[in-house]
Enzyme design. Sequence first.
Site, PDB file in Angstrom:
ATOM      1  N   ILE A 198       0.842  -1.200   0.000  1.00  0.00           N
ATOM      2  CA  ILE A 198       0.000   0.000   0.000  1.00  0.00           C
ATOM      3  C   ILE A 198       0.874   1.247   0.000  1.00  0.00           C
ATOM      4  CG2 ILE A 198      -1.804   1.269   1.241  1.00  0.00           C
ATOM      5  CD1 ILE A 198      -2.496  -1.415   2.626  1.00  0.00           C
ATOM      6  N   GLY A 199       0.780   2.068  -1.016  1.00  0.00           N
ATOM      7  CA  GLY A 199       1.571   3.291  -1.109  1.00  0.00           C
ATOM      8  C   GLY A 199       0.776   4.507  -0.690  1.00  0.00           C
ATOM      9  N   GLU A 249      -9.988  -1.933   4.229  1.00  0.00           N
ATOM     10  CA  GLU A 249      -8.852  -2.158   5.126  1.00  0.00           C
ATOM     11  C   GLU A 249      -9.249  -2.107   6.590  1.00  0.00           C
ATOM     12  OE1 GLU A 249      -4.464  -0.226   6.213  1.00  0.00           O
ATOM     13  OE2 GLU A 249      -5.571   0.482   4.469  1.00  0.00           O
ATOM     14  N   SER A 269       1.011   6.164   3.163  1.00  0.00           N
ATOM     15  CA  SER A 269       1.663   7.016   4.167  1.00  0.00           C
ATOM     16  C   SER A 269       2.950   7.639   3.632  1.00  0.00           C
ATOM     17  CB  SER A 269       1.976   6.204   5.422  1.00  0.00           C
ATOM     18  OG  SER A 269       0.794   5.701   6.003  1.00  0.00           O
TER      19      SER A 269
END
Length: 384
Positions: free
Chosen positions: A130-131, A251, A133
Amino acid sequence: MKTLEFPAPPPRAGDEDLRREVRNFLESRLEGRSPLQRAESWNGFDRQFSRELGQRGWLGMTWPRKYGGHERTAFERYVVMEETLAAGAPVAAHWIADRQSGPTILRYGTEAQKEAILPKIAAGECTFCIGMSEPDAGSDLAATRTRAERQADGSWRVNGTKLWTTYAHEAHYMILFCRTSGSPADRHKGTSQMLVDMRATPGVTVNPVLDLMGQHHFNEVHFEDAILPAGSLLGTEGEGWAQVMGELAFERSGPERFLSSIQLLIELIGALQGAGGEGGRNAVGRLFAHLVTLRHMSRGVAALLERGDDASVHAAIVKDLGATFEQELPDIARSLIDEEPDLASTSHFASVLAYTTMAAPAFSLRGGTREILRGIIARQLGVR
């Protein structure tokens, strides 16, 4: 003030047949896995185990068959998730892809993206990261500074950094949240999502970030003039914020938000056998009541998703309450059992307590900090 409903899923005998099937498989497949290994379920990375789930049709369960799915219900998928987590199975190799990346591609992806990627996820052959933060941004995704600029040939040039990227060093793909126009001051406007091939994109550097136990799950991912093909845009340019909010609903809502520390509760109950007294029984009773309530709420989110309703706020509530439950559990366990946490201990309680104690600080960070979540909830309820 508005109220929110967490609907109860309808009783389905077939779901319990599936539960028995999954439970029998896990009992045999995970035989010999220690309590400490089971406590590491979230971070347990085992590609072969993920392939075995795929072979049994337990990944991509709700997706169309044309993309490798099985057209089963959200409730059936919930059963598989719940049982694998409760058993302490190693889920990290398929976890993100099955839970949120696949559904995001299914909803927003092009036909070419769906055909190329979804069958691999359903087979347990494809790992995602997951890109979202970024350094100095915390859970404020709207402050993203990573930028993708369209080039004359239609490709995208990406520069920026993502942080806390779980298993980026093992992933085949990333869904990158970035800015394609404007500046961070524009907040939600001008953001988009991109599919990044983590194995074949020059200019992408993955640096390890070790956790408190010295383990390598997190990473910093740096993009320096990384070129993505023209077909990398996921969904609609400029609609990244709306898309990522839908992704976060997947999520935040599942049983992982209160079952990732379940092994400690199991060990606590075992340690209290014959020695806990009334105080121990009362404490376990309260923990069990919280667990049952969280399960009801989480299943309610599954019911909303099955109906096609927006479950983002409900998911935020489950995530916030689940993180609070999981972070309080180590302190409660220590107050009841006079035993020091020790990863190397031969005592299952002590080793699992040590692992959960060191993992717990991240429980209120992953999927969004509680401050961000409570802001989302307050706005929906009309109190902010």
